[in-house]
Motif scaffolding. Structure first.
Motif, mmCIF file in Angstrom:
data_model
loop_
_atom_site.group_PDB
_atom_site.id
_atom_site.type_symbol
_atom_site.label_atom_id
_atom_site.label_comp_id
_atom_site.label_asym_id
_atom_site.label_seq_id
_atom_site.Cartn_x
_atom_site.Cartn_y
_atom_site.Cartn_z
ATOM 1 N N TYR A 192 0.926 -1.299 0.270
ATOM 2 C CA TYR A 192 0.110 0.090 -0.179
ATOM 3 C C TYR A 192 0.798 1.238 -0.017
ATOM 4 O O TYR A 192 1.979 1.119 0.647
ATOM 5 N N VAL A 193 0.252 2.448 -0.658
ATOM 6 C CA VAL A 193 1.152 3.718 -0.647
ATOM 7 C C VAL A 193 1.006 4.217 0.472
ATOM 8 O O VAL A 193 -0.119 4.538 1.113
ATOM 9 N N THR A 194 2.098 4.738 1.178
ATOM 10 C CA THR A 194 2.080 5.564 2.316
ATOM 11 C C THR A 194 2.787 6.912 2.058
ATOM 12 O O THR A 194 3.193 7.323 0.926
ATOM 13 N N ALA A 241 -2.675 9.897 -4.933
ATOM 14 C CA ALA A 241 -3.202 8.628 -4.924
ATOM 15 C C ALA A 241 -3.847 8.178 -6.056
ATOM 16 O O ALA A 241 -3.371 7.098 -6.616
ATOM 17 N N ARG A 281 -0.806 7.406 -8.307
ATOM 18 C CA ARG A 281 -0.199 5.829 -8.080
ATOM 19 C C ARG A 281 -1.115 4.673 -8.283
ATOM 20 O O ARG A 281 -0.716 3.742 -8.597
ATOM 21 N N PHE A 336 -1.044 0.584 -8.059
ATOM 22 C CA PHE A 336 -1.208 0.559 -6.639
ATOM 23 C C PHE A 336 -2.659 0.101 -6.407
ATOM 24 O O PHE A 336 -3.717 0.718 -6.883
ATOM 25 N N PHE A 383 -3.976 2.454 -0.051
ATOM 26 C CA PHE A 383 -3.599 4.128 0.163
ATOM 27 C C PHE A 383 -3.623 4.150 1.711
ATOM 28 O O PHE A 383 -4.742 3.773 2.094
ATOM 29 N N ASP A 420 6.564 3.298 0.338
ATOM 30 C CA ASP A 420 6.782 4.759 0.166
ATOM 31 C C ASP A 420 6.992 5.087 -1.389
ATOM 32 O O ASP A 420 7.975 4.671 -1.857
ATOM 33 N N ALA A 421 5.977 5.588 -1.861
ATOM 34 C CA ALA A 421 5.947 6.047 -3.283
ATOM 35 C C ALA A 421 6.575 7.228 -3.831
ATOM 36 O O ALA A 421 6.558 7.689 -4.952
#
Length: 381
Positions: A146-148, A159, A162, A167, A170, A330-331
């Motif tokens: 998941y994107v953080t 978001a 991403r 992804f 989120f 971490d994106a």
């Protein structure tokens, strides 16, 4: 049987700080650079292993942890240990009085964690196995992510970009005011769709009445968890009251250590357990917590916001224990991650591949980081 014993001949520490173009905002402050403390260990057979000690806030604390790793490394080099876990337990016991003397509970635990990761990487490399295969017999090829680190300023735009990259899950940073936080989550749900996994993290920013009000306001949005809504040291009664009032599962653990995990696993309050592998425990401590969390029917979702070594270590433990957990990813641009991971973890359909190389699966490209090193040190037997 694969041998886990080792004797280290040297430990090196590398302190790295990379400025960021877009500051990252959280409830307790703003990240204007990305610090990283890498540790390299070498054994008597010439095999190396890499670890990482937590150092992401404040950035000025990174050099302290790197120097501390060399000071504490004097207790490790030249000694034979039967396994990385044996070293973790022995060093933790030996440093208990030093923790009391200095009140440096965090930095000392973080250096021990970094050394533990490095030693696990070493024994897995020596065995020519991916690290997760040293921890379990599970057959696994991918883990969900998941994107953080999503900022509170138009988070739906970040978001959505991403999501277009593959992804499916989120996490929004909250704690910037009730109305703004609720509006941001509503905007993200509308843009990302009902199938997207959506979570939030308040970084201990709320009191009980505020947390209850927020939990009730976000209930229609179907979040997968509400992370660190209260202070870690808030009364247990407050946590229980919030759990009763919240239809969203509560999450936490990045700021726990030792026996605090036993208490969290025995309690129904937290349904998502999130230790940080570089903050406390390393592989040894986190693998134990993760196994027990999954056995207790909770989700093990390792906390991560560091460099590439900590990302790979978190991935390897998650791959070993399974369950319904997600890997925090971490994106944001982060040279400390990219110089280790490279293109090893492409996101596809909400997941990344489990590296098949020995140990953690990669080693840092120090040539890419040399211009950002602020301190290096070495201790040898």
């Amino acid at each position: 049987m694969t041998s886990l014993s080792f004797t280290l001949t040297s430990i090196e520490a590398f302190c790295i700080r990379v400025p960021v173009k877009m500051p990252i905002k959280v409830a307790f402050g703003t990240f204007r650079d990305r610090p990283m403390v890498l540790l390299r260990v070498v054994d008597t057979e010439g095999v190396e292993g890499w670890g990482e000690a937590w150092a992401n806030w404040p950035a000025s604390g990174a050099e302290h942890r790197a120097r501390l790793a060399i000071d504490l490394g004097e207790r490790v080099v030249g000694r034979r240990f039967e396994s990385p876990e044996a070293m973790f337990q022995q060093l933790s016991r030996e440093l208990e009085v030093l923790v009391l003397q200095t009140l440096e509970v965090g930095p000392i635990a973080q250096v021990i964690a970094g050394l533990d990761i490095a030693c696990w990487d070493l024994v897995a490399r020596r065995a020519a196995k991916p690290l997760h295969q040293m921890l379990s017999d599970r057959e696994v090829s991918r883990v969900p992510v998941y994107v953080t680190g999503i900022n509170p300023d138009q988070p739906e735009v970040f978001a959505a970009a991403r999501q277009a990259e593959g992804f499916k899950a989120f996490k929004l940073k909250t704690g910037f005011g009730h109305d703004k936080d609720v509006h941001n989550l509503q905007a993200m749900r509308e843009v990302l769709g009902l199938d997207a996994v959506l979570t939030c993290d308040s970084n201990q920013n709320l009191d009980l009445p505020s947390a209850v009000a927020f939990a009730q306001a976000i209930a229609p949005l179907n979040l997968s968890w509400f992370e660190e809504p209260l202070r870690v040291d808030a009364p247990e009664a407050d946590w229980q009251a919030l759990a009763r009032a919240s239809s969203t599962p509560l999450a936490g653990g990045e700021n726990f250590h030792g026996l605090q995990f036993d208490q969290a696993l025995a309690s129904p309050v937290l349904q998502v357990i999130q230790p940080d592998i570089t903050k406390w425990g390393g592989i040894s401590g986190n693998a134990s917590v993760a196994r027990r969390a999954v056995a207790a029917g909770k989700r093990y979702c390792p906390h991560y916001f560091g460099g590439g070594i900590s990302l790979l270590a978190s991935l390897q433990v998650l791959a070993a224990v399974g369950g319904e957990g997600l890997l925090e990813f971490d994106a944001h641009p982060n040279l400390g991650r990219e110089a280790v991971v490279g293109d090893l973890l492409p996101v596809q359909d909400g997941s990344v591949p489990v590296p098949t190389g020995p140990g953690l699966g990669a080693v840092p490209d120090l040539a890419r980081l040399v211009g950002h090193q602020t301190w290096t040190g070495r201790i040898q037997a």
